[in-house]
Design a protein around this motif. Structure first.
Motif, PDB file in Angstrom:
ATOM      1  N   UNK A 228       0.849  -1.194   0.000  1.00  0.00           N
ATOM      2  CA  UNK A 228       0.000   0.000   0.000  1.00  0.00           C
ATOM      3  C   UNK A 228       0.883   1.242   0.000  1.00  0.00           C
ATOM      4  N   UNK A 229       0.714   2.160  -0.947  1.00  0.00           N
ATOM      5  CA  UNK A 229       1.552   3.357  -0.974  1.00  0.00           C
ATOM      6  C   UNK A 229       1.211   4.305   0.176  1.00  0.00           C
ATOM      7  N   UNK A 230       2.202   5.060   0.589  1.00  0.00           N
ATOM      8  CA  UNK A 230       1.966   6.148   1.533  1.00  0.00           C
ATOM      9  C   UNK A 230       0.816   7.015   1.019  1.00  0.00           C
ATOM     10  N   UNK A 231      -0.222   7.281   1.823  1.00  0.00           N
ATOM     11  CA  UNK A 231      -1.423   7.962   1.314  1.00  0.00           C
ATOM     12  C   UNK A 231      -1.204   9.388   0.819  1.00  0.00           C
ATOM     13  N   UNK A 232      -0.078  10.023   1.165  1.00  0.00           N
ATOM     14  CA  UNK A 232       0.152  11.371   0.642  1.00  0.00           C
ATOM     15  C   UNK A 232       0.445  11.357  -0.854  1.00  0.00           C
ATOM     16  N   UNK A 233       0.896  10.221  -1.379  1.00  0.00           N
ATOM     17  CA  UNK A 233       1.251  10.144  -2.797  1.00  0.00           C
ATOM     18  C   UNK A 233       2.525  10.877  -3.143  1.00  0.00           C
ATOM     19  N   UNK A 234       3.266  11.314  -2.128  1.00  0.00           N
ATOM     20  CA  UNK A 234       4.487  12.073  -2.340  1.00  0.00           C
ATOM     21  C   UNK A 234       5.628  11.447  -1.535  1.00  0.00           C
ATOM     22  N   UNK A 235       6.878  11.817  -1.848  1.00  0.00           N
ATOM     23  CA  UNK A 235       7.998  11.328  -1.042  1.00  0.00           C
ATOM     24  C   UNK A 235       7.870  11.773   0.410  1.00  0.00           C
ATOM     25  N   UNK A 236       8.417  11.000   1.328  1.00  0.00           N
ATOM     26  CA  UNK A 236       8.413  11.412   2.721  1.00  0.00           C
ATOM     27  C   UNK A 236       9.618  12.299   3.035  1.00  0.00           C
ATOM     28  N   UNK A 237      10.625  12.292   2.157  1.00  0.00           N
ATOM     29  CA  UNK A 237      11.769  13.199   2.262  1.00  0.00           C
ATOM     30  C   UNK A 237      12.195  13.589   0.863  1.00  0.00           C
ATOM     31  N   UNK A 238      12.448  14.866   0.648  1.00  0.00           N
ATOM     32  CA  UNK A 238      12.951  15.364  -0.625  1.00  0.00           C
ATOM     33  C   UNK A 238      13.449  16.791  -0.412  1.00  0.00           C
ATOM     34  N   UNK A 239      14.260  17.290  -1.326  1.00  0.00           N
ATOM     35  CA  UNK A 239      14.657  18.702  -1.299  1.00  0.00           C
ATOM     36  C   UNK A 239      13.715  19.560  -2.126  1.00  0.00           C
ATOM     37  N   UNK A 240      12.920  18.918  -2.964  1.00  0.00           N
ATOM     38  CA  UNK A 240      12.044  19.628  -3.894  1.00  0.00           C
ATOM     39  C   UNK A 240      10.638  19.034  -3.796  1.00  0.00           C
ATOM     40  N   UNK A 241       9.810  19.547  -2.874  1.00  0.00           N
ATOM     41  CA  UNK A 241       8.531  18.889  -2.578  1.00  0.00           C
ATOM     42  C   UNK A 241       7.420  19.140  -3.580  1.00  0.00           C
ATOM     43  N   UNK A 242       7.654  19.923  -4.634  1.00  0.00           N
ATOM     44  CA  UNK A 242       6.611  20.127  -5.635  1.00  0.00           C
ATOM     45  C   UNK A 242       6.275  18.807  -6.319  1.00  0.00           C
ATOM     46  N   UNK A 243       5.041  18.661  -6.723  1.00  0.00           N
ATOM     47  CA  UNK A 243       4.618  17.429  -7.379  1.00  0.00           C
ATOM     48  C   UNK A 243       5.351  17.257  -8.707  1.00  0.00           C
ATOM     49  N   UNK A 244       5.732  16.018  -8.987  1.00  0.00           N
ATOM     50  CA  UNK A 244       6.400  15.696 -10.239  1.00  0.00           C
ATOM     51  C   UNK A 244       5.838  14.401 -10.791  1.00  0.00           C
ATOM     52  N   UNK A 245       5.480  14.428 -12.069  1.00  0.00           N
ATOM     53  CA  UNK A 245       5.107  13.196 -12.774  1.00  0.00           C
ATOM     54  C   UNK A 245       6.258  12.864 -13.709  1.00  0.00           C
ATOM     55  N   UNK A 246       6.945  11.755 -13.407  1.00  0.00           N
ATOM     56  CA  UNK A 246       8.126  11.399 -14.187  1.00  0.00           C
ATOM     57  C   UNK A 246       8.196   9.901 -14.437  1.00  0.00           C
ATOM     58  N   UNK A 247       7.052   9.247 -14.471  1.00  0.00           N
ATOM     59  CA  UNK A 247       7.043   7.814 -14.738  1.00  0.00           C
ATOM     60  C   UNK A 247       7.595   7.534 -16.128  1.00  0.00           C
ATOM     61  N   UNK A 248       8.419   6.525 -16.221  1.00  0.00           N
ATOM     62  CA  UNK A 248       9.003   6.164 -17.517  1.00  0.00           C
ATOM     63  C   UNK A 248      10.344   6.801 -17.772  1.00  0.00           C
ATOM     64  N   UNK A 249      10.681   7.864 -17.021  1.00  0.00           N
ATOM     65  CA  UNK A 249      11.999   8.466 -17.151  1.00  0.00           C
ATOM     66  C   UNK A 249      12.973   7.597 -16.371  1.00  0.00           C
ATOM     67  N   UNK A 250      13.920   6.928 -17.025  1.00  0.00           N
ATOM     68  CA  UNK A 250      14.769   5.969 -16.310  1.00  0.00           C
ATOM     69  C   UNK A 250      15.665   6.621 -15.275  1.00  0.00           C
ATOM     70  N   UNK A 251      16.006   7.867 -15.448  1.00  0.00           N
ATOM     71  CA  UNK A 251      16.830   8.630 -14.516  1.00  0.00           C
ATOM     72  C   UNK A 251      17.287   9.879 -15.262  1.00  0.00           C
TER      73      UNK A 251
END
Length: 556
Positions: A228-251
């Motif tokens: 089950x994913x964390x319900x916030x749908x966001x990282x629990x730690x990051x330097x850049x908390x804005x939402x990002x959709x980057x699925x499929x980007x390998x890195x």
């Protein structure tokens, strides 16, 4: 208690894996093309950390020919309470060309954190970033990223879990694909399993190793999921908390996610630890760019954040946000702890049989046949090797740069008899990118002279107009590094006055984003080093004697 400053381990100390055994804390970090491989740090207060050993010291791996930034990736520490043994899992990334990422993963065990470690036990070649989980029922599991190479499939792949055979190697049964990540940032990797309040928690790195990096989490009652994913749908730690959709980007670097309001960037790839009094922390990587630039000379460093569990059983930062901070709250049972920043300074007069354990070597192993304090007591003798463009046998002894403002200094004795023989002091990222102030023969080959040589993106840059005669064959050298700019000074023996050799050298490219890593990659992710070294492309017979080596960090 009190608040303390990040990073807790400055300089190249990425992918931290933290554990506690009794009242001792240990962190293992990646070393890439550097040997000895896998740094292991120790602390008793989570504040002050000291390098105590390396894990791969007995010819377990050959890193000669390693391209930036391949090599030894993402070591994972664990402790088996049943056998009272330390375990270390790691990946040897051998190829990154064509986005194939060929990596073999291994595990080692030891009765003591300082070894001796067992011979590596082969685990898998399915991907990279292995982690071992010792369950309460005595079963052991491995979690890892299954690297995706098929066209049209979501990269970089699935997080997979299997039971692992720690006695004979390999896995038992089948791999279980459990997730491709718990947020839309994509690039889920570095999976680590924890157990808390009857749940298995899966901690992931996400968003790539650049400015979108983060830590995300999911949970399950069954180790093989579903998670089950964390319900916030966001990282629990990051330097850049804005939402990002980057699925499929390998890195990628995700430069658009650079946070102009934060000194700390790239916070991600975390590892969780519980203190003896039930408090929780995450050790994670981070970077500090040069002011006004998206260049990170110090590579990825280790920081700490205090965490808490919510009433609903989810992990969050102690302040309730997900923005990584440059300060963290210390343990409540530790009083009047002083953060000792001088631990990052180095001063070695080479008056002992063993030199400072912080010295590392790119590509090749350190051996007494080419570097030792035995042949000339009171000096570190280095026999010249390949040119510094070599990924095979460069004769370099280096230490991690740990500040954006510091001085590195040495004294060297060297008597060349061929123009291809040199010795001196410099700054180093990899075989294609370095700066070198050195003694060698003058252009007329009639006297020893002080010169400079530079490599930038594989190009050799030789300033022929910088040549100072050093008739004594001995000189003190000093490099002042400040925010990507270097000044070089020299002082002849028996002189008290430093002379300027060269000023205002832009070496900011000696940074993760400034170098030419593997094709398709955004530079590297290792970090800047300071070094003393020697070259002999003539007969491999000449040597240089270094009287001392010191690094002093200044206020940034």
């Amino acid at each position: 208690m009190g608040f303390y400053k990040n990073p807790i381990i400055p300089g190249m100390a990425p992918d931290p894996s933290i554990i506690r055994v009794d009242n001792d804390y240990y962190i293992a970090t990646s070393t890439f093309h550097w040997t000895p491989a896998v740094q292991i740090f120790h602390s008793t207060d989570l504040i002050n950390w000291r390098l105590i050993s390396h894990a791969l010291t007995q010819h377990e791996v050959d890193l000669r020919g390693t391209n930036t930034p391949a090599g030894i990736w993402a070591p994972h520490l664990s402790y088996d309470k049943e056998t009272k043994q330390y375990w270390l899992a790691y990946s040897h990334m051998q190829n990154m060309a064509g986005r194939e990422f060929n990596s073999d993963s291994y595990a080692m065990y030891a009765d003591s954190i300082t070894g001796p470690w067992s011979k590596p036990i082969y685990l898998t070649s399915i991907g990279f970033d292995p982690a071992i989980f010792h369950d309460e029922n005595g079963i052991h599991y491995i979690s890892i990223l299954e690297w995706e190479t098929r066209t049209g499939h979501q990269a970089p792949g699935n997080i997979v879990i299997a039971e692992v055979d720690l006695e004979h190697g390999g896995i038992k049964g089948n791999w279980h694909r459990v997730t491709k990540g718990f947020t839309t940032r994509g690039c889920a990797e570095a999976p680590q399993i924890y157990k808390h309040a009857n749940y298995y928690y899966l901690l992931l790195a996400a968003g790539g190793t650049g400015y979108a990096h983060g830590v995300e989490i999911g949970r399950s009652k069954n180790i093989f999921g579903p998670y089950e994913p964390n319900p916030t749908g966001e990282p629990i730690i990051t330097s850049s908390p804005h939402h990002l959709f980057s699925l499929g980007d390998p890195d990628s670097g995700h430069f658009e996610m650079y946070n102009p309001h934060s000194v700390m960037q790239k916070a991600g790839h975390g590892s969780l630890v519980e203190t003896s009094n039930g408090e929780w922390y995450i050790a994670h990587l981070m970077s500090r760019p040069l002011p006004g630039k998206k260049l990170n000379p110090l590579g990825r460093e280790t920081s700490l954040q205090k965490m808490k569990w919510t009433a609903a059983g989810w992990l969050t930062m102690a302040d309730g946000s997900n923005l990584a901070k440059l300060e963290f709250e210390g343990m409540s049972n530790k009083k009047h702890v002083v953060q000792d920043f001088a631990l990052s300074d180095i001063k070695d007069n080479f008056d002992k049989n063993n030199y400072d354990c912080r010295f590392m070597t790119p590509y090749r192993e350190q051996k007494q046949t080419w570097t030792n304090t035995i042949e000339h007591p009171g000096f570190l003798r280095i026999y010249g090797g390949n040119s510094f463009f070599s990924q095979v046998n460069p004769a370099i002894m280096a230490t991690r740069a740990t500040s954006l403002n510091y001085t590195v200094q040495t004294a060297v004795r060297f008597s060349p008899n061929h123009y291809s023989q040199t010795a001196g002091l410099g700054l180093y990222y990899d075989s294609n990118n370095w700066f070198y102030a050195h003694l060698g023969l003058s252009d007329k080959e009639d006297v020893t002279a002080l010169k400079v040589l530079q490599a930038k993106l594989g190009e050799r840059i030789d300033d022929m107009f910088i040549e100072v005669k050093i008739p004594s064959d001995s000189v003190e050298l000093k490099i002042n590094y400040r925010l990507g700019i270097a000044k070089v000074f020299y002082r002849c023996m028996n002189s008290h006055t430093w002379q300027l050799l060269v000023d205002g050298i832009d070496v900011s490219y000696l940074s993760d984003e400034g170098v030419n890593g593997e094709p398709g990659e955004v530079g590297g992710f290792t970090g800047l080093f300071n070094f003393i070294g020697a070259v002999d492309a003539y007969q491999h017979e000449s040597y240089a004697d270094f009287d001392y080596y010191k690094v002093k960090n200044h206020m940034e």
